[in-house]
Structure formats: structure tokens, C-alpha cells
Design an enzyme around this catalytic site. Sequence first.
Site, PDB file in Angstrom:
ATOM      1  N   GLU A 171      -1.201  -8.800   4.636  1.00  0.00           N
ATOM      2  CA  GLU A 171      -1.002  -8.881   6.209  1.00  0.00           C
ATOM      3  C   GLU A 171      -2.154  -8.811   6.876  1.00  0.00           C
ATOM      4  O   GLU A 171      -2.107  -9.059   8.149  1.00  0.00           O
ATOM      5  CB  GLU A 171       0.200  -8.071   6.599  1.00  0.00           C
ATOM      6  N   HIS A 187      -3.564  -5.637   0.969  1.00  0.00           N
ATOM      7  CA  HIS A 187      -2.678  -5.723   2.315  1.00  0.00           C
ATOM      8  C   HIS A 187      -2.785  -7.331   2.702  1.00  0.00           C
ATOM      9  O   HIS A 187      -3.669  -7.711   3.299  1.00  0.00           O
ATOM     10  CB  HIS A 187      -3.790  -5.082   3.354  1.00  0.00           C
ATOM     11  N   CYS A 217       0.885  -1.279  -0.067  1.00  0.00           N
ATOM     12  CA  CYS A 217      -0.250   0.016  -0.035  1.00  0.00           C
ATOM     13  C   CYS A 217       0.954   1.194   0.121  1.00  0.00           C
ATOM     14  O   CYS A 217       1.786   1.446  -0.872  1.00  0.00           O
ATOM     15  CB  CYS A 217      -0.871  -0.062   1.110  1.00  0.00           C
TER      16      CYS A 217
END
Lengths: 232, 81
Positions: free
Chosen positions: A206, A204, A87
Amino acid sequence: MATFGVLVFPGSNCDHDAYHALKHVMNSEVKFLWHKDTDLSGIDFLIVPGGFSYGDYLRSGAIARFSPVMQEVVRFAEKGGPVMGICNGFQILLEAGLIPGAMMHNEKLQFVCKNVYIRTESTDSIYTSGLEKGQILDIPVSHGEGNYFIEQDGLKSLQDNDQILFRYCNEQGELTEEANFNGSVDHIAGIVNKQRNVLGMMPHPERAMEKLLGSEDGKPIFESILNSLSVA
Amino acid sequence: MYKAKVNVTLRPSILDPKGKAAHHALQNLGLNEVQQVRIGKFIELDVEAKDEKTAKEIVESACTQLLANEVMEDFEITIES
């Protein structure tokens, strides 16, 4: 065991997500690296996390690029060290020139925060070696400036060198116009540099590590990374 | 001391969603004569330099390294003393 370093800029806000994903889900060693740090010794893998570094002033990532730690990140990457920008991290790596292209405002101007589907386009990287070509991942995005842009020649070079790792698609894996919600050139969601050690991606992974929190489709990406680090 | 004025604009080939949204709003206001809107940035710098040429070089360096991203933006500099 490999040690991960997660950069922290003023305004980073996914640094703890990345830390949690690596430390508590993947059981790896992780260290935070402050933007003023210049010592990367003992770090095997760098993560430039999401957020709004320096308030996105001027352009997203433009100011972060000049922080002391970034000079070391560039050196680390040029020596072949793996660097993953997620990002805002992707935006910083673009500004730093580690990955070609630039980010513009989303085509429809809205900040988009939702789960999207991305299709694995190449498995030839440490980030995707454990995935299947064409594998569809359900991963959240959260950005206002994720409209990836590159000139025609640059795009051709990305395609010819198999540098596009992920494209936005629908649930069935089709590259529909609607699926490309931010207007990115060629549906690009994630690319690597020519040397294939630096990855930038807008979604994302994660934040997609635990079924309980909606999706665990980000896990195979980190499993690929860990596998390649243990082999190296 | 020189005053530098810098205009940073999106390159003509690049779609400008903010300009498009502003254009649309202007049409809603009834200003149908407006054919196109492009939005950029205006930046002012006070520069200490021995002459105008040096001042311009300093500002150019500021633009290429930070103020504009030449992948998608152009810039134009005017220097006033």
C-alpha cells in the site's frame, strides 16, 4: 462494487496509507473499522494495517488479537472472507492463529525501513492472480520484528501446499543470504493460510502505489484483489 | 491471594538475537567466562483463588492464551501464597 474495510487499532499507523491506496489510487469504496466495532456487514474485504497496535506490548499483535473487532475478523475469515494483514497486521493474524507461525525480532536487531525486492512464488491466490510467477516487486519494508519463524513440519506444510506467496530476494530475483535481511525462515515475506483467503505479508504494497513516491509495484497486488472481487 | 511468578523463555532451538547482543557486550567487558546469554520475560501476577491448584490453573490459562506464544516460547510458573 466491492467495499474494503480497514481496521484501526490504537497505534495503527498505516491505516491511512491503505485507505489512500484503495480510495484514491484504486478508486474503490473503503471504510475504517474501529477496534471496538463488531459490525462487518457490507464489507467484502478486510485489511489489517501496519503500525504498532497497543504499543507492541508483550509481543507485536498479541493484545490487538483480543480486541472486539478481531473476534469478528476471525469469524469473517473462517467463513472464507478475504483478509489481508500487512506488517503489524501480519503479526496480529499470526497471534490470532489465522496464519501459522510467529514473528521474532529481526536477526540483526535493527529496525529496517527501506525498499526491498520480493519474488512472487505462487500466483494461485486472489492476491497474486494478476502477477507472473517469479515476478520481482520493489516494495518497502518497515519493521523490527519481521523474522518469520515456523517449525520444520510447519514449513514443509507451507511449501507442500504452495502457501508461500512472496520471498525476499535481490534485484535479480536470487535468494541470497543478504536479501533475507530479517532472518526469516526460507526467506518468507508473505504467506496465505491453507484456505488461501487470508494473507499475511511484512512488506507494504500500500506504500508502493505511485511512481512519484518511489514505486508502484504494490499496484498489481491490489489489481489482482479487485479483479477477483468483481468476478466473485 | 497467591502470587504467581512466570518466566517466559525462547525455546532452546530458537536463536535469541537479544541474548547474543548482550553476550557480545559482556565479552567486551572482559567477562569471557560467560558462555551464553538467553533473554526472556519475567511476569508477576496476583491471583485470587480458593487454593494453590486453582491459582496455577488460572495462570496456566493466562500463559497459553496470552502471556506466552508457544510457537516460539516456553513458560514456567511458580506459585507463592
